[in-house]
Write an enzyme that holds these catalytic residues in place. Structure first.
Site, PDB file in Angstrom:
ATOM      1  CE  LYS A 179      -1.699  -1.135   3.749  1.00 45.95           C
ATOM      2  NZ  LYS A 179      -2.414  -1.629   4.953  1.00 45.95           N
ATOM      3  CB  THR A 213      -5.670   8.765   7.077  1.00 46.66           C
ATOM      4  OG1 THR A 213      -4.978   9.452   8.458  1.00 46.66           O
ATOM      5  CG2 THR A 213      -5.355   9.870   6.150  1.00 46.66           C
ATOM      6  N   GLY A 215      -8.215   4.520  10.090  1.00 51.48           N
ATOM      7  CA  GLY A 215      -8.919   3.217   9.777  1.00 51.48           C
ATOM      8  C   GLY A 215      -8.694   2.999   8.289  1.00 51.48           C
ATOM      9  CB  THR A 216      -6.609   4.300   5.662  1.00 53.46           C
ATOM     10  OG1 THR A 216      -5.381   4.184   6.263  1.00 53.46           O
ATOM     11  CG2 THR A 216      -7.148   5.644   5.276  1.00 53.46           C
ATOM     12  N   GLY A 217      -6.216   1.457   6.580  1.00 52.82           N
ATOM     13  CA  GLY A 217      -5.612   0.272   6.131  1.00 52.82           C
ATOM     14  C   GLY A 217      -6.597  -0.800   6.526  1.00 52.82           C
ATOM     15  CB  CYS A 218      -9.149  -1.580   9.328  1.00 56.39           C
ATOM     16  SG  CYS A 218      -7.920  -1.391  10.650  1.00 56.39           S
TER      17      CYS A 218
END
Ligand SMILES: Cc1ncc(COP(=O)(O)OP(=O)(O)O)c(N)n1
Ligand SMILES: Cc1ncsc1CCOP(=O)(O)O
Ligand SMILES: [Mg+2]
Length: 509
Positions: A179, A213, A215-218
Site C-alpha cells: 500500500k 485517515t 482506519g484506512t488500512g483496516c
C-alpha cells in the site's frame, strides 16, 4: 456458498478502525461479517491509551464457535497483539485449509507490525508472524514500513518492489499488496502494487489531502475481503476496495479533537473514486518494470453514436449479407481459428457489404486483415490486446471494441480510449467456453454506470426474454449470436430487439 467474512482483529473504542470499521465495510459491500476479537483497545481520536488481548481461551472459543457452523469464505486478520494468539491462529488456519469443504481465502493486514517498536503488540511477535502466520496468508497488505519489518527490504525505488514481494512470497504468502498510503514513489500519487509472483498490478489515485485517515488500512483490507466474498476476482476486488477507500476518505470526518476516520458510504459508484490502472508503457509502469506493452495513446476513432443498438455476431459472409438486408446497422464477422489466407476473401467481402449498407462492420481477431482492407472496426479480446499493434490500428483510423470481464479489465480498457467496451458474459452461454462465471445484471448495471462516457455492449446469453432487463442496465448495445442465428424468424427477432432498445432506459446513473 454463503458470503461470510470473518474479521479477526481488535476492538477500537473510537470505532474508526479495527473490528468496527471492518464490520461496517463488509455490511456496506453486501458481505456477511462475523468477528473474533483479539484485543480490546481504549483509544480516541488522539491516542491509543490501553491495549489488552483477550484470554487465549476466549480467542480460541470465538474461532471454534464460528468454525462450528459459520465457516468463512474469506478471513481478514488485523491486530494480533499476543504471541500466543498468533500461534493459535496459524494452527487453526492450517486446519481450516485442510479440512473445510471450501478453503478460506486469508488476508492479513499486519496492523501492529512496526519497525519502531511494537507499540500495540507483545515483544517478539514479529518473529512468530514471519515463521508461523505468513505461510497461511493468501494476501498480505503491508505498507512500506511493514514491508521493511517483515521482509528486510526497504522500498526506495520502483525497482525495489519486486524483490520485496518475492521475499514475502518465499516466506509463504500467496500474494502481496504493497500500500502506498505512507510512501510516495511519485509525488501526490497513492500507488498500490500487487503481485503473486507471476502477475502484477499497479493502481493509482491522486493522493487526497485534507482528509481523515484513521482506519484506512483496516477498511482497505476489509473491502478486499468483502469483494472477494462476493466472488470478485482478486484484481477486481483490489479496484473495488481502492474506490471504496477513496470514497470513504472523501467523506471522512472528525468526531473528536484529533484525527477523524474513513467514512462508510456503500458501494462505490463515482468514477472519480476509481483508481487508474497503471499501464506498462507509462512513467510509473517503467519505474515498476511492469510486463506488457499497453500504452494510453491518443485513442481510437469514435463510433458515430454511443448507442450501437442490436449487434449480431456471426461467422459467415452469408449471415452478414442476410442481416444487413434486414436493416442491422452494427455487426461483427467472427470466424475462429483459421489462417489469414483462409479468411481474407471473406473479410474483404464482409467489409464491402458493410460499406454498401452503411453499417458498422467489425472484424473479430484478424486485425491485420481488417487494417489492410480498411474495415470500419476490429473487435479484440483481452489476450489479443497484448499482442496486437494497437497504435497501428488507431493510426489506420479503425474503430476498436474491447472485451472485458470485470472492473479491472474495463478500467484498463477505458484508458486505451476504445470506440466501445464489451461487457461479458452476462448470462451462461453455449456459444463460447468462458473461463469465468457469468457477470449477471447487477454487475452489468454497475459497469455501465461507470462507463457513462464510453459506448458499451453487453454480450453473452442474451435473448429476447432477457433483453429488456439488460437494456435497463443502461448499456448502449446488445450483442447476440444464437438469439439470431438459431431463430426461426431472424427478421422478427431483430424487430423485437429493436423495439426493446427503442425504449428509454430507466436506469438512473
Ligand atoms: C461484441 C463482442 N463482445 C465480446 C466478444 C468476445 O471477443 P473475444 O474476447 O475476443 O472472444 P472471441 O469472440 O474472439 O472468442 C465479441 N466477439 N464481440
Ligand atoms: C463471443 C462471446 N463472447 C462472450 S460471450 C460470447 C458468445 C455470445 O453468444 P450467445 O449470444 O449465443 O450467448
Ligand atoms: Mg477475439
Amino acid at each position: 456458498m454463503n458470503n461470510i467474512v470473518w474479521t479477526i482483529a481488535g476492538s477500537d473504542s473510537s470505532a474508526g478502525a479495527g473490528i468496527q470499521a471492518d464490520i461496517c465495510t463488509f455490511h456496506d459491500l453486501g458481505a456477511d461479517g462475523c468477528s473474533v476479537i483479539s484485543a480490546v483497545t481504549a483509544q480516541n481520536s488522539q491516542a491509543v491509551q490501553l491495549v489488552e488481548s483477550v484470554s487465549e481461551k476466549m480467542f480460541t472459543q470465538q474461532l471454534a464457535s464460528l468454525a462450528e457452523d459459520m465457516p468463512a469464505k474469506v478471513i481478514k486478520i488485523g491486530l494480533l497483539a499476543s504471541v500466543e494468539h498468533v500461534k493459535i491462529l496459524a494452527q487453526q488456519l492450517s486446519l481450516y485449509k485442510q479440512t473445510w469443504a471450501h478453503k478460506p481465502f486469508v488476508i492479513y493486514d499486519p496492523v501492529a507490525v512496526a519497525s519502531t517498536g511494537d507499540e500495540m503488540a507483545e515483544e517478539g511477535i514479529n518473529e512468530v508472524i514471519k515463521t508461523q502466520l505468513l505461510p497461511q496468508i493468501d494476501l498480505l497488505t503491508p505498507n512500506a514500513n511493514e514491508v521493511l519489518t517483515l521482509s528486510g527490504h526497504a522500498l526506495i525505488s520502483g525497482e525495489s518492489f519486486k524483490p520485496a514481494v518475492d521475499k514475502l512470497i518465499d516466506m509463504g504468502c500467496g500474494s502481496v499488496l504493497i500500500k502506498g498510503g505512507h510512501f510516495e514513489l511519485v509525488d501526490n500519487v497513492a500507488l498500490d502494487y500487487w503481485s503473486d509472483g507471476k502477475r502484477e498490478i499497479a493502481l493509482t489515485s491522486p493522493r487526497l489531502t485534507d482528509v481523515h485517515t484513521h482506519g484506512t488500512g483496516c477498511t482497505l483490507a476489509s473491502a478486499i475481503a468483502g469483494a472477494m466474498a462476493l466472488d470478485y476476482f482478486i484484481e477486481d476486488a483490489l479496484v473495488i476496495a481502492k474506490a471504496y477507500l477513496n470514497q470513504g476518505l472523501k467523506f471522512s470526518k472528525a468526531l473528536g479533537a484529533g484525527e477523524g476516520s474513513v467514512a462508510h458510504c456503500g458501494w462505490p459508484t463515482d468514477s472519480n473514486d476509481f483508481p487508474e490502472i497503471v499501464l506498462p508503457e507509462s512513467s510509473i509502469g517503467y519505474e515498476l518494470d511492469l510486463p506488457g506493452n499497453l500504452e494510453a495513446g491518443p485513442g481510437f476513432t469514435p463510433c458515430d453514436t454511443q448507442q450501437l443498438g442490436l449487434y449480431p455476431v456471426v461467422d459467415s459472409v452469408e449471415w452478414i449479407e442476410r442481416l444487413l438486408k434486414m436493416g442491422v446497422k452494427t455487426i461483427q464477422l467472427r470466424i475462429k481459428d483459421k489462417h489469414d489466407d483462409q479468411v481474407e476473401q471473406q473479410i474483404i467481402d464482409a467489409i464491402a457489404l458493410g460499406k454498401a449498407y452503411k453499417a458498422r462492420l467489425f472484424i473479430n481477431d484478424y486485425w491485420q486483415l481488417a487494417v489492410k482492407h480498411q474495415a470500419y472496426g476490429v473487435h479484440l479480446g483481452q489476450e489479443d490486446m497484448d499482442v496486437a499493434d494497437l497504435a497501428l490500428i488507431a493510426d489506420a483510423g479503425l474503430r476498436i471494441g474491447l472485451s472485458t470481464h470485470g472492473y479491472y479489465e474495463l478500467l484498463r480498457a477505458q484508458q486505451l480510449k476504445p470506440s466501445y467496451i464489451a461487457l461479458g458474459h452476462i448470462f451462461p452461454t453455449q456459444t463460447k467456453d468462458m473461463p469465468s462465471d457469468p457477470q449477471g445484471l447487477e454487475r452489468l448495471a454497475k459497469y455501465a454506470a461507470l462507463l457513462s462516457n464510453t459506448p458499451t455492449v453487453a454480450i453473452g446469453g442474451i435473448n429476447l426474454e432477457r433483453a429488456p432487463a439488460v437494456w435497463q442496465c443502461g448499456v448502449g448495445s446488445i450483442a447476440v449470436v444464437t438469439a439470431i442465428t438459431k431463430a426461426e424468424d431472424p427478421q422478427q427477432v431483430i424487430n423485437q430487439f429493436n423495439q426493446v432498445m427503442s425504449q428509454g432506459s430507466t436506469y438512473v446513473k
